[in-house]
Design a protein around this motif. Structure first.
Motif, PDB file in Angstrom:
ATOM      1  N   ASN A  94      19.297  42.997  70.954  1.00 26.29           N
ATOM      2  CA  ASN A  94      18.008  42.297  71.104  1.00 26.29           C
ATOM      3  C   ASN A  94      17.306  42.243  69.756  1.00 26.29           C
ATOM      4  OD1 ASN A  94      15.742  44.409  70.889  1.00 26.29           O
ATOM      5  ND2 ASN A  94      17.232  45.411  72.220  1.00 26.29           N
ATOM      6  N   ASN A 111      23.791  37.823  76.340  1.00 34.81           N
ATOM      7  CA  ASN A 111      22.463  37.949  76.963  1.00 34.81           C
ATOM      8  C   ASN A 111      21.526  36.774  76.646  1.00 34.81           C
ATOM      9  OD1 ASN A 111      21.720  38.412  74.342  1.00 34.81           O
ATOM     10  ND2 ASN A 111      21.136  40.552  74.615  1.00 34.81           N
ATOM     11  N   THR A 146      23.840  41.436  81.061  1.00 38.75           N
ATOM     12  CA  THR A 146      22.979  42.584  80.757  1.00 38.75           C
ATOM     13  C   THR A 146      23.877  43.756  80.389  1.00 38.75           C
ATOM     14  OG1 THR A 146      23.059  43.342  83.035  1.00 38.75           O
ATOM     15  CG2 THR A 146      21.246  41.861  82.450  1.00 38.75           C
ATOM     16  N   HIS A 156      14.149  40.213  80.767  1.00 38.79           N
ATOM     17  CA  HIS A 156      15.223  41.006  80.166  1.00 38.79           C
ATOM     18  C   HIS A 156      14.960  41.237  78.679  1.00 38.79           C
ATOM     19  CE1 HIS A 156      19.785  41.304  79.108  1.00 38.79           C
ATOM     20  NE2 HIS A 156      19.299  42.489  79.335  1.00 38.79           N
ATOM     21  N   ALA A 174      14.176  44.747  76.908  1.00 33.52           N
ATOM     22  CA  ALA A 174      15.095  45.224  75.863  1.00 33.52           C
ATOM     23  C   ALA A 174      14.331  45.530  74.580  1.00 33.52           C
ATOM     24  CB  ALA A 174      16.177  44.172  75.608  1.00 33.52           C
ATOM     25  N   SER A 209      21.091  30.901  83.761  1.00 35.01           N
ATOM     26  CA  SER A 209      20.578  32.268  83.637  1.00 35.01           C
ATOM     27  C   SER A 209      21.643  33.225  83.109  1.00 35.01           C
ATOM     28  CB  SER A 209      20.115  32.747  85.019  1.00 35.01           C
ATOM     29  OG  SER A 209      19.982  34.139  85.051  1.00 35.01           O
ATOM     30  N   LEU A 238      12.611  43.901  86.077  1.00 38.02           N
ATOM     31  CA  LEU A 238      13.835  43.104  85.887  1.00 38.02           C
ATOM     32  C   LEU A 238      14.717  43.120  87.129  1.00 38.02           C
ATOM     33  CD1 LEU A 238      15.691  41.361  84.203  1.00 38.02           C
ATOM     34  CD2 LEU A 238      16.624  43.445  83.162  1.00 38.02           C
ATOM     35  N   VAL A 276      21.133  36.532  82.775  1.00 38.72           N
ATOM     36  CA  VAL A 276      21.062  37.770  83.566  1.00 38.72           C
ATOM     37  C   VAL A 276      21.864  37.614  84.854  1.00 38.72           C
ATOM     38  CG1 VAL A 276      19.514  39.215  84.948  1.00 38.72           C
ATOM     39  CG2 VAL A 276      18.878  38.601  82.609  1.00 38.72           C
ATOM     40  N   GLU A 292      14.138  35.797  84.611  1.00 39.00           N
ATOM     41  CA  GLU A 292      14.929  37.020  84.468  1.00 39.00           C
ATOM     42  C   GLU A 292      15.401  37.188  83.024  1.00 39.00           C
ATOM     43  OE1 GLU A 292      15.435  34.507  86.491  1.00 39.00           O
ATOM     44  OE2 GLU A 292      17.517  33.816  86.540  1.00 39.00           O
ATOM     45  N   ASP A 293      15.699  36.088  82.328  1.00 42.59           N
ATOM     46  CA  ASP A 293      16.114  36.198  80.918  1.00 42.59           C
ATOM     47  C   ASP A 293      14.933  36.590  80.025  1.00 42.59           C
ATOM     48  OD1 ASP A 293      18.640  35.538  81.738  1.00 42.59           O
ATOM     49  OD2 ASP A 293      18.782  33.649  80.640  1.00 42.59           O
ATOM     50  N   THR A 324      15.510  39.826  89.279  1.00 36.78           N
ATOM     51  CA  THR A 324      16.907  39.388  89.368  1.00 36.78           C
ATOM     52  C   THR A 324      17.340  39.232  90.821  1.00 36.78           C
ATOM     53  OG1 THR A 324      17.363  40.538  87.282  1.00 36.78           O
ATOM     54  CG2 THR A 324      19.266  39.921  88.626  1.00 36.78           C
TER      55      THR A 324
END
Lengths: 317, 317
Positions: free
Chosen positions: A186, A214, B302, B262, B266, B295, B275, B297, B258-259, B279
């Motif tokens: 990240n 990701n 992940t 995420h 992170a 998506s 999350l 995720v 969700e991305d 998700t």
């Protein structure tokens, strides 16, 4: 606010090694040579054309010597090959490449599983590779796999990554490339890691090898650029990747070169790679190899692509 | 180096409006209500639950009043609805929403085609909306479509965007959200635009509405955060979008919530949205509505997803 980015960036094309290695089928040598020659005409700065690994380990690249012998050597393009050890380095020298990617992984587990050597053993090979390189005027880049995450160990402690950076710098490599092998890094992790690398080695030529599991790889590119990183590895269509995920992620591996070049161009960062030419090659590669790809550029996600689609009445606004 | 990011971020869920509006089929009211209620249990800060547009203009949201009446009002969650004009605002007040998204577009062409009004006429509606809002303690957010690119005019001049920001601030809105309606903005453009916005309005609550046509939306999120932006609109599964592209891009619209969540998690940026719960809802929505989605995720991108796939022997390292 304006972002503090380098004026220009170096794009390294990984398809012929990271991509072709990943495919189940052997891409015929003629086709490989033709694709490398087309890639070198896109303006891309550097191409990893093959891997001098044992043919039994990576049968899809068993034609490494022939590929290296036959590709056109275009002025201004650096032709590089992966070498896993000193035996590979000798083949690379015979093949007259400009640079080698001396692969090392930070994760001990990954190193044993993927290269069947301990990290210490690989570092010994890198020392030998650097000695051979000095005798033959070949540049050495240390490609550092699992610099951020390992598929077996999870998050890789930053100090381990920094230790390996220190060791390869000591061994005498010309440049270091941290790889987001799992595509799970990240932006904060990327910035903190490069920040620490440059604190220890302010003048190091440090690059980033991009994977996109990701979806954060372009954000990671931005974060790295803000640390002063200006060299990036990508692969047309995104073909490649250390871990191929099941199902829907099967088309996702490396960051598509066309998406990287698109972002650089959009941000006004100079790159020699030309978006139109890279996209043409990517489209051709996708069609020939019948790839599923996560490439946004190929899917029409550019200004021209959207304006064209809307003008043609295809887009539904 | 460490990136200078806000400590926390506000996540606004757009699926019930931007997503359901986009579908060809009408999602039954019962299902809409159930999905909104599940979304409000994810910890997401704010949900755009529907649009008080004329039913003929957006038939898929013709049940706006009923949806607003039936969704559970959970403490801590802001329930907001889109209003295109003062008539919509009156319905929104009757429906007792906490906040409205008073839509305006920067591009004159888009405004005429999409809302059948000039930008000037829309700004007049926003003034009226703000007056009604003040009388009824409803917050007003100006959602500024085509703040960066227009599907008809191409790149939108920054001064035009800044002019409209000035006008909606003058009209009395509580917050402004710049929308990457076309999903074509890049990080430099985002940073420069927000930089200019904050220069003129240092205390403005300014957010970013995310679309991902070019794959740069998480990089844009990062760039915006570095300018101090901490409020982002996204949609589970990425469902939504101003322009739906043909073919492979058909699943790409908004940035998947969700991305976004995420990446925030992170990076260690606090967000109330969880999350795992986001998700779960995204997976359920994808399956129920048979969506194709970009998506990462949901596709397993992940740390847990990759470690699980590799441990199960599904990933090919």
């Amino acid at each position: 606010m304006s972002l503090d980015l380098p004026d220009s960036a170096t794009v390294v094309e990984m398809l012929p090694r990271d991509g072709f290695q990943r495919l189940d089928e052997f891409v015929p040598t003629d086709e490989k040579v033709e694709i490398v020659d087309r890639l070198s005409a896109t303006g891309v700065d550097e191409i990893e054309i093959t891997s001098f690994t044992h043919p039994r380990a990576v049968p899809t690249l068993r034609d490494a010597d022939e590929v290296a012998a036959r590709v056109e050597r275009r002025d201004g393009v650096t032709y590089r090959a992966l070498v896993p050890n000193r035996v590979g380095m000798e083949r690379a020298i015979d093949a007259d490449v400009d640079k080698v990617n001396a692969l090392v992984t930070v994760s001990e587990t990954y190193s044993r599983k993927n290269q069947n050597m301990t990290v210490e053993e690989i570092l010994g090979e890198i020392e030998a590779i650097c000695e051979l390189a000095a005798d033959h005027s070949v540049e050495v880049e240390a490609g550092m796999g699992t610099s951020f995450y390992c598929p077996y160990e999870g998050r890789v402690p930053r100090d381990r990554t920094l230790d390996v950076v220190d060791r390869v710098v000591e061994a005498g490599v010309d440049e270091v490339t941290l790889a987001t092998t799992m595509g799970l890094a990240n932006p904060v992790q990327v910035a903190e890691t490069f920040g620490a690398v440059f604190e220890r080695h302010p003048d190091l030529d440090a690059g980033l090898h991009l994977h996109d599991t990701n979806g954060m790889s372009l954000a990671n590119t931005l974060a790295a650029m803000e640390c002063g990183v200006s060299r990036f590895d990508a692969s047309v269509c995104g073909l490649g990747g250390g871990v191929v995920l099941p199902g829907e992620m099967s088309g996702v591996g490396n960051t598509p070169t066309e998406d990287l070049v698109h972002m650089l161009a959009a941000m006004g960062v100079d790159a020699n790679a030309d978006l139109g030419r890279v996209t043409d090659v990517a489209r051709d590669v996708r069609d020939r190899l019948e790839l599923s790809t996560a490439s946004h550029v190929l899917a029409g996600g550019t200004v021209e692509g959207v304006l064209d689609a809307v003008a043609a009445g295809e887009g539904n606004d």
